[in-house]
Write a protein that holds these residues in place. Structure first.
Motif, PDB file in Angstrom:
ATOM      1  N   LEU A  38      59.634  16.971 -33.742  1.00 48.46           N
ATOM      2  CA  LEU A  38      59.076  18.292 -33.436  1.00 48.46           C
ATOM      3  C   LEU A  38      58.268  18.879 -34.596  1.00 48.46           C
ATOM      4  O   LEU A  38      58.301  20.089 -34.837  1.00 48.46           O
ATOM      5  CB  LEU A  38      60.219  19.262 -33.063  1.00 48.46           C
ATOM      6  N   ASN A  40      55.198  19.632 -35.051  1.00 48.17           N
ATOM      7  CA  ASN A  40      54.173  20.622 -34.730  1.00 48.17           C
ATOM      8  C   ASN A  40      54.725  21.854 -34.036  1.00 48.17           C
ATOM      9  O   ASN A  40      54.004  22.814 -33.812  1.00 48.17           O
ATOM     10  CB  ASN A  40      53.086  19.984 -33.853  1.00 48.17           C
ATOM     11  N   PHE A  41      56.007  21.824 -33.699  1.00 48.25           N
ATOM     12  CA  PHE A  41      56.623  22.943 -32.994  1.00 48.25           C
ATOM     13  C   PHE A  41      57.555  23.760 -33.887  1.00 48.25           C
ATOM     14  O   PHE A  41      57.812  24.923 -33.610  1.00 48.25           O
ATOM     15  CB  PHE A  41      57.415  22.446 -31.774  1.00 48.25           C
ATOM     16  N   LEU A  78      61.221  26.420 -27.351  1.00 46.61           N
ATOM     17  CA  LEU A  78      59.938  25.841 -27.761  1.00 46.61           C
ATOM     18  C   LEU A  78      58.991  25.683 -26.585  1.00 46.61           C
ATOM     19  O   LEU A  78      57.789  25.956 -26.696  1.00 46.61           O
ATOM     20  CB  LEU A  78      60.164  24.492 -28.454  1.00 46.61           C
ATOM     21  N   ALA A  79      59.518  25.240 -25.447  1.00 41.59           N
ATOM     22  CA  ALA A  79      58.679  25.080 -24.250  1.00 41.59           C
ATOM     23  C   ALA A  79      58.160  26.432 -23.781  1.00 41.59           C
ATOM     24  O   ALA A  79      56.993  26.558 -23.383  1.00 41.59           O
ATOM     25  CB  ALA A  79      59.470  24.387 -23.144  1.00 41.59           C
ATOM     26  N   LYS A  81      57.648  29.132 -25.596  1.00 41.00           N
ATOM     27  CA  LYS A  81      56.616  29.594 -26.540  1.00 41.00           C
ATOM     28  C   LYS A  81      55.334  28.789 -26.371  1.00 41.00           C
ATOM     29  O   LYS A  81      54.247  29.351 -26.320  1.00 41.00           O
ATOM     30  CB  LYS A  81      57.143  29.457 -27.976  1.00 41.00           C
ATOM     31  N   HIS A  82      55.471  27.478 -26.274  1.00 42.99           N
ATOM     32  CA  HIS A  82      54.289  26.608 -26.130  1.00 42.99           C
ATOM     33  C   HIS A  82      53.531  26.904 -24.843  1.00 42.99           C
ATOM     34  O   HIS A  82      52.296  26.862 -24.811  1.00 42.99           O
ATOM     35  CB  HIS A  82      54.727  25.137 -26.158  1.00 42.99           C
ATOM     36  N   GLY A  83      54.260  27.219 -23.775  1.00 41.45           N
ATOM     37  CA  GLY A  83      53.633  27.485 -22.487  1.00 41.45           C
ATOM     38  C   GLY A  83      53.062  28.890 -22.363  1.00 41.45           C
ATOM     39  O   GLY A  83      52.379  29.205 -21.389  1.00 41.45           O
TER      40      GLY A  83
END
Length: 87
Positions: A38, A40-41, A78-79, A81-83
């Motif tokens: 992870l 980059n996250f 994380l998903a 935030k990423h989305g």
């Protein structure tokens, strides 16, 4: 989505099996997973104080290890935030 779930479960097991119980992630296993899987996250994943703080926030029973369900919280965060989904 099934492939993504299979990958998450198998990677958790690979890292959890490095020391101690294969059902939980120790601090070292968690940091190793975050740094390699992870990068980059999770900003500053190489900084142990960052991963220690992150682990503490996920470790619901305060046993110093993460179960898969505790780890899954991180994946969801994380998903989300990423989305770009609202909190």
């Amino acid at each position: 989505m099934e492939a993504a779930i299979n990958t998450l479960v198998s990677q958790f097991k690979v890292f959890a099996g490095k020391d101690g119980s294969s059902d939980t992630l120790s601090k070292d296993e968690f940091q190793s997973l975050v740094v390699s899987q992870l990068p980059n996250f999770v900003k500053n994943a190489n900084d142990s104080s960052v991963t220690d703080q992150l682990m503490s926030s996920l470790d619901q029973n305060n046993d110093g290890e993460l179960t898969f369900l505790e780890f899954w919280q991180l994946i969801g965060q994380l998903a989300n935030k990423h989305g770009g989904f609202s909190q």
